[in-house]
Design a protein around this motif. Structure first.
Motif, PDB file in Angstrom:
ATOM      1  N   GLY A   1      36.371 -25.042  59.754  1.00 49.01           N
ATOM      2  CA  GLY A   1      37.114 -24.521  58.577  1.00 49.01           C
ATOM      3  C   GLY A   1      38.510 -24.381  58.617  1.00 49.01           C
ATOM      4  O   GLY A   1      39.255 -24.413  57.710  1.00 49.01           O
ATOM      5  N   LEU A   2      38.938 -23.505  59.778  1.00 47.25           N
ATOM      6  CA  LEU A   2      40.557 -23.384  59.963  1.00 47.25           C
ATOM      7  C   LEU A   2      41.330 -24.561  59.884  1.00 47.25           C
ATOM      8  O   LEU A   2      42.471 -24.461  59.447  1.00 47.25           O
ATOM      9  CB  LEU A   2      40.609 -22.535  61.217  1.00 47.25           C
ATOM     10  CG  LEU A   2      39.859 -21.175  61.227  1.00 47.25           C
ATOM     11  CD1 LEU A   2      39.872 -20.673  62.775  1.00 47.25           C
ATOM     12  CD2 LEU A   2      40.685 -20.208  60.475  1.00 47.25           C
ATOM     13  N   MET A   3      40.878 -25.640  60.810  1.00 49.15           N
ATOM     14  CA  MET A   3      41.882 -26.866  60.766  1.00 49.15           C
ATOM     15  C   MET A   3      41.827 -27.241  59.396  1.00 49.15           C
ATOM     16  O   MET A   3      42.787 -27.841  58.695  1.00 49.15           O
ATOM     17  CB  MET A   3      41.355 -27.835  61.580  1.00 49.15           C
ATOM     18  CG  MET A   3      42.274 -29.082  61.718  1.00 49.15           C
ATOM     19  SD  MET A   3      43.420 -28.296  62.778  1.00 49.15           S
ATOM     20  CE  MET A   3      44.816 -29.272  62.062  1.00 49.15           C
ATOM     21  N   LEU A   4      40.620 -27.381  58.618  1.00 49.72           N
ATOM     22  CA  LEU A   4      40.617 -27.981  57.247  1.00 49.72           C
ATOM     23  C   LEU A   4      41.707 -27.128  56.116  1.00 49.72           C
ATOM     24  O   LEU A   4      42.540 -27.710  55.501  1.00 49.72           O
ATOM     25  CB  LEU A   4      39.365 -27.914  56.353  1.00 49.72           C
ATOM     26  CG  LEU A   4      39.199 -28.300  55.172  1.00 49.72           C
ATOM     27  CD1 LEU A   4      39.738 -29.695  54.939  1.00 49.72           C
ATOM     28  CD2 LEU A   4      37.747 -28.305  54.630  1.00 49.72           C
TER      29      LEU A   4
ATOM     30  N   VAL B   1      37.319 -33.045  59.273  1.00 48.24           N
ATOM     31  CA  VAL B   1      38.305 -32.746  58.342  1.00 48.24           C
ATOM     32  C   VAL B   1      39.375 -33.358  58.051  1.00 48.24           C
ATOM     33  O   VAL B   1      40.235 -33.136  57.020  1.00 48.24           O
ATOM     34  CB  VAL B   1      38.513 -30.942  58.648  1.00 48.24           C
ATOM     35  CG1 VAL B   1      37.070 -30.146  58.877  1.00 48.24           C
ATOM     36  CG2 VAL B   1      39.400 -31.005  59.957  1.00 48.24           C
ATOM     37  N   GLN B   2      39.821 -34.202  58.828  1.00 50.14           N
ATOM     38  CA  GLN B   2      40.981 -35.029  59.017  1.00 50.14           C
ATOM     39  C   GLN B   2      40.806 -35.993  57.583  1.00 50.14           C
ATOM     40  O   GLN B   2      41.451 -36.152  56.825  1.00 50.14           O
ATOM     41  CB  GLN B   2      41.291 -35.563  60.030  1.00 50.14           C
ATOM     42  CG  GLN B   2      42.692 -36.345  60.333  1.00 50.14           C
ATOM     43  CD  GLN B   2      42.627 -37.867  59.715  1.00 50.14           C
ATOM     44  OE1 GLN B   2      41.620 -38.508  59.669  1.00 50.14           O
ATOM     45  NE2 GLN B   2      43.760 -38.373  59.541  1.00 50.14           N
ATOM     46  N   VAL B   3      39.356 -36.475  57.841  1.00 50.35           N
ATOM     47  CA  VAL B   3      39.151 -37.414  56.561  1.00 50.35           C
ATOM     48  C   VAL B   3      38.891 -36.478  55.387  1.00 50.35           C
ATOM     49  O   VAL B   3      39.229 -37.169  54.405  1.00 50.35           O
ATOM     50  CB  VAL B   3      37.587 -38.055  56.816  1.00 50.35           C
ATOM     51  CG1 VAL B   3      37.105 -38.817  55.923  1.00 50.35           C
ATOM     52  CG2 VAL B   3      37.757 -39.058  58.128  1.00 50.35           C
TER      53      VAL B   3
ATOM     54  N   CYS C   1      32.673 -40.604  58.404  1.00 54.34           N
ATOM     55  CA  CYS C   1      32.575 -39.904  59.455  1.00 54.34           C
ATOM     56  C   CYS C   1      31.518 -40.114  60.397  1.00 54.34           C
ATOM     57  O   CYS C   1      31.400 -40.046  61.581  1.00 54.34           O
ATOM     58  CB  CYS C   1      32.342 -38.211  58.921  1.00 54.34           C
ATOM     59  SG  CYS C   1      33.794 -37.723  58.132  1.00 54.34           S
ATOM     60  N   LEU C   2      30.220 -40.799  59.667  1.00 55.67           N
ATOM     61  CA  LEU C   2      29.097 -41.089  60.711  1.00 55.67           C
ATOM     62  C   LEU C   2      29.301 -42.151  61.731  1.00 55.67           C
ATOM     63  O   LEU C   2      28.643 -41.990  62.696  1.00 55.67           O
ATOM     64  CB  LEU C   2      27.791 -41.321  59.870  1.00 55.67           C
ATOM     65  CG  LEU C   2      27.038 -40.210  58.960  1.00 55.67           C
ATOM     66  CD1 LEU C   2      26.184 -40.661  58.099  1.00 55.67           C
ATOM     67  CD2 LEU C   2      26.451 -39.315  60.131  1.00 55.67           C
TER      68      LEU C   2
ATOM     69  N   PRO D   1      40.175 -43.821  68.060  1.00 56.00           N
ATOM     70  CA  PRO D   1      41.243 -43.684  66.927  1.00 56.00           C
ATOM     71  C   PRO D   1      40.550 -43.007  65.792  1.00 56.00           C
ATOM     72  O   PRO D   1      39.187 -43.238  65.391  1.00 56.00           O
ATOM     73  CB  PRO D   1      41.831 -45.070  66.715  1.00 56.00           C
ATOM     74  CG  PRO D   1      41.477 -45.613  67.888  1.00 56.00           C
ATOM     75  CD  PRO D   1      39.901 -45.150  68.487  1.00 56.00           C
ATOM     76  N   PHE D   2      41.251 -42.189  64.972  1.00 51.06           N
ATOM     77  CA  PHE D   2      40.942 -41.589  63.945  1.00 51.06           C
ATOM     78  C   PHE D   2      40.492 -42.948  62.868  1.00 51.06           C
ATOM     79  O   PHE D   2      41.266 -43.897  62.938  1.00 51.06           O
ATOM     80  CB  PHE D   2      41.991 -40.689  63.222  1.00 51.06           C
ATOM     81  CG  PHE D   2      41.880 -39.233  63.842  1.00 51.06           C
ATOM     82  CD1 PHE D   2      40.757 -38.735  63.919  1.00 51.06           C
ATOM     83  CD2 PHE D   2      42.980 -38.914  63.988  1.00 51.06           C
ATOM     84  CE1 PHE D   2      40.658 -37.463  64.810  1.00 51.06           C
ATOM     85  CE2 PHE D   2      43.125 -37.427  64.630  1.00 51.06           C
ATOM     86  CZ  PHE D   2      41.597 -36.785  65.079  1.00 51.06           C
ATOM     87  N   GLU D   3      39.728 -42.728  61.903  1.00 47.16           N
ATOM     88  CA  GLU D   3      39.274 -43.688  60.972  1.00 47.16           C
ATOM     89  C   GLU D   3      40.330 -43.692  59.735  1.00 47.16           C
ATOM     90  O   GLU D   3      40.585 -44.804  59.364  1.00 47.16           O
ATOM     91  CB  GLU D   3      38.096 -43.438  60.158  1.00 47.16           C
ATOM     92  CG  GLU D   3      36.549 -43.295  61.116  1.00 47.16           C
ATOM     93  CD  GLU D   3      36.379 -44.552  61.615  1.00 47.16           C
ATOM     94  OE1 GLU D   3      36.763 -45.788  61.029  1.00 47.16           O
ATOM     95  OE2 GLU D   3      35.769 -44.655  62.844  1.00 47.16           O
TER      96      GLU D   3
END
Length: 402
Positions: free
Chosen positions: A14-17, A306-308, A332-333, A389-391
């Motif tokens: 929640g905080l990062m988002l 939350v990055q996505v 995400c999955l 790596p991030f998607e």
């Protein structure tokens, strides 16, 4: 009250988002059932993947982490009385991990949130999600003064953990959930001792698993595999140290011991709610998935979620495009299940299962031997541990200009 994104839960997700949305000019309100003191004071382990470290730095909240965290370029696996180092940096082209506790990440994100004069309401209760299938969902709750409040928003993001109301607001008939309960518990201690080792030690022993980690030069965090139904009252400090010595001491090396200032027992499970979106409700972090701590993936998966999601919300407001949002669960999955596989594998090869036959125990030891003698096997462990790596790519240049 009116905002663009209503966020339930002031944990890492929640905080990062909220931080990512703020940097992109998108308004949000966070509500949290606990106090600020409680979320910042609940001691939680933290092993941050390279991508998580990069994201915190790119978004301006990594300064204290870089100053006080501990960079590790590998881990050690101990079995059959010997230790074997897995060199992350060498096997992954220089990638590392950062040992920096989760509650410290939370402190940094809360400070950034308040510095930006953005809203967090602590000590709320009776949270209810309303009209989540519509384009005008609402969050109803009671504030710390006992007053009823309503937040009207475009999106609700449930970052309120496994037991929070967000996932439960999705009709049970619509939720696809998968779970595995492990017959292992972790007895964790925080002890005042000198640093044990420059890097984490994962120890397999016929008596059970043990993990040795560090917090500061004078405070260490260690774990013992125990029965998850055991009572911490059965474990005196002397018994804990005796069991740790039995599992990790080697010829010429003895674990340093000192006063134990905290101890508890936690159970272990793997859980995935594949329905991460329902109407205008999105789940992130522990609200959607739980991993056993052996793989050190919990906080990192929350950050990846939350990055996505932040990029999907950004596209919605800037372009009227919902492509990322519509594929949120699917995107995400893929990462979640790979992290679940890795966490399951680490848990399976390192813990002693009393129900295993001698043959299965032999396979377990051979698996450990394989991962420490085969470069390909070691590289697979290293690549998963430091983080995939991030998607989606991070908007680094644009975030840095905010």
């Amino acid at each position: 009250m009116r905002t663009q994104v209503g966020i339930i839960g002031a944990g890492p997700a929640g905080l990062m988002l909220s931080h990512l949305l703020h940097l992109q000019g998108i308004e949000s309100i966070i509500i949290e059932s606990r106090s600020r003191e409680e979320i910042e004071g609940t001691i939680r382990a933290g092993v941050l993947e390279q991508g998580t470290v990069d994201l915190l730095n790119a978004t301006g909240v990594g300064e204290r982490m870089m100053r006080e965290g501990h960079v590790h370029e590998g881990i050690e696996l101990q079995f059959n009385g010997n230790r074997h180092r897995i060199d992350f940096a060498e096997l992954t082209g220089g990638k590392q991990i950062m040992v920096y506790p989760q509650h410290e990440v939370i402190k940094d994100l809360v400070a950034a949130r308040l510095k930006a004069n953005r809203t967090i309401f602590f000590n709320v209760c009776d949270v209810k999600l309303v009209n989540i299938e519509s384009t005008q969902p609402k969050i109803e709750y009671t504030n710390e003064l006992g007053e009823s409040q309503v937040i009207e928003c475009d999106f609700i993001v449930g970052c309120d953990g496994f037991h929070g109301p967000s996932r439960q607001s999705i009709p049970k008939s619509k939720r696809v959930e998968k779970q595995q309960i492990y017959p292992f518990g972790w007895l964790g201690i925080i002890a005042e001792t000198p640093q044990v080792n420059p890097e984490l030690i994962y120890a397999h022993h016929e008596r059970g698993f043990a993990l040795l980690s560090t917090r500061t030069p004078s405070i260490q965090r260690h774990y013992l595999q125990v029965d998850p139904k055991d009572d911490i009252a059965n474990w005196s400090d002397d018994r804990i140290w005796s069991e740790l010595h039995a599992r990790v001491d080697m010829e010429g090396w003895t674990l340093p011991q000192g006063p134990i200032i905290q101890k508890n027992i936690v159970s272990m499970r793997s859980f995935v709610c594949e329905t991460m979106q329902y109407g205008r409700l999105y789940l992130a972090g522990d609200a959607a998935h739980i991993v056993p701590p052996t793989g050190a993936k919990g906080l990192n998966l929350a950050v990846a979620d939350v990055q996505v999601l932040s990029q999907g919300i950004r596209e919605f407001y800037e372009q009227g495009n919902q492509n990322i949002l519509q594929k949120y669960s699917q995107t995400c999955l893929k990462r979640i299940w790979r992290a679940q596989r890795f966490s399951w594998w680490m848990t399976t090869i390192l813990h002693t299962n009393q129900n295993h036959s001698p043959f299965e125990y032999g396979i377990q030891l051979t698996e450990l031997d394989n991962v420490t003698s085969s470069r390909n096997a070691a590289a697979n462990l290293a690549e998963n541990y430091v983080g995939l790596p991030f998607e989606l790519p991070l908007y680094k240049h644009e975030l840095s200009q905010k």
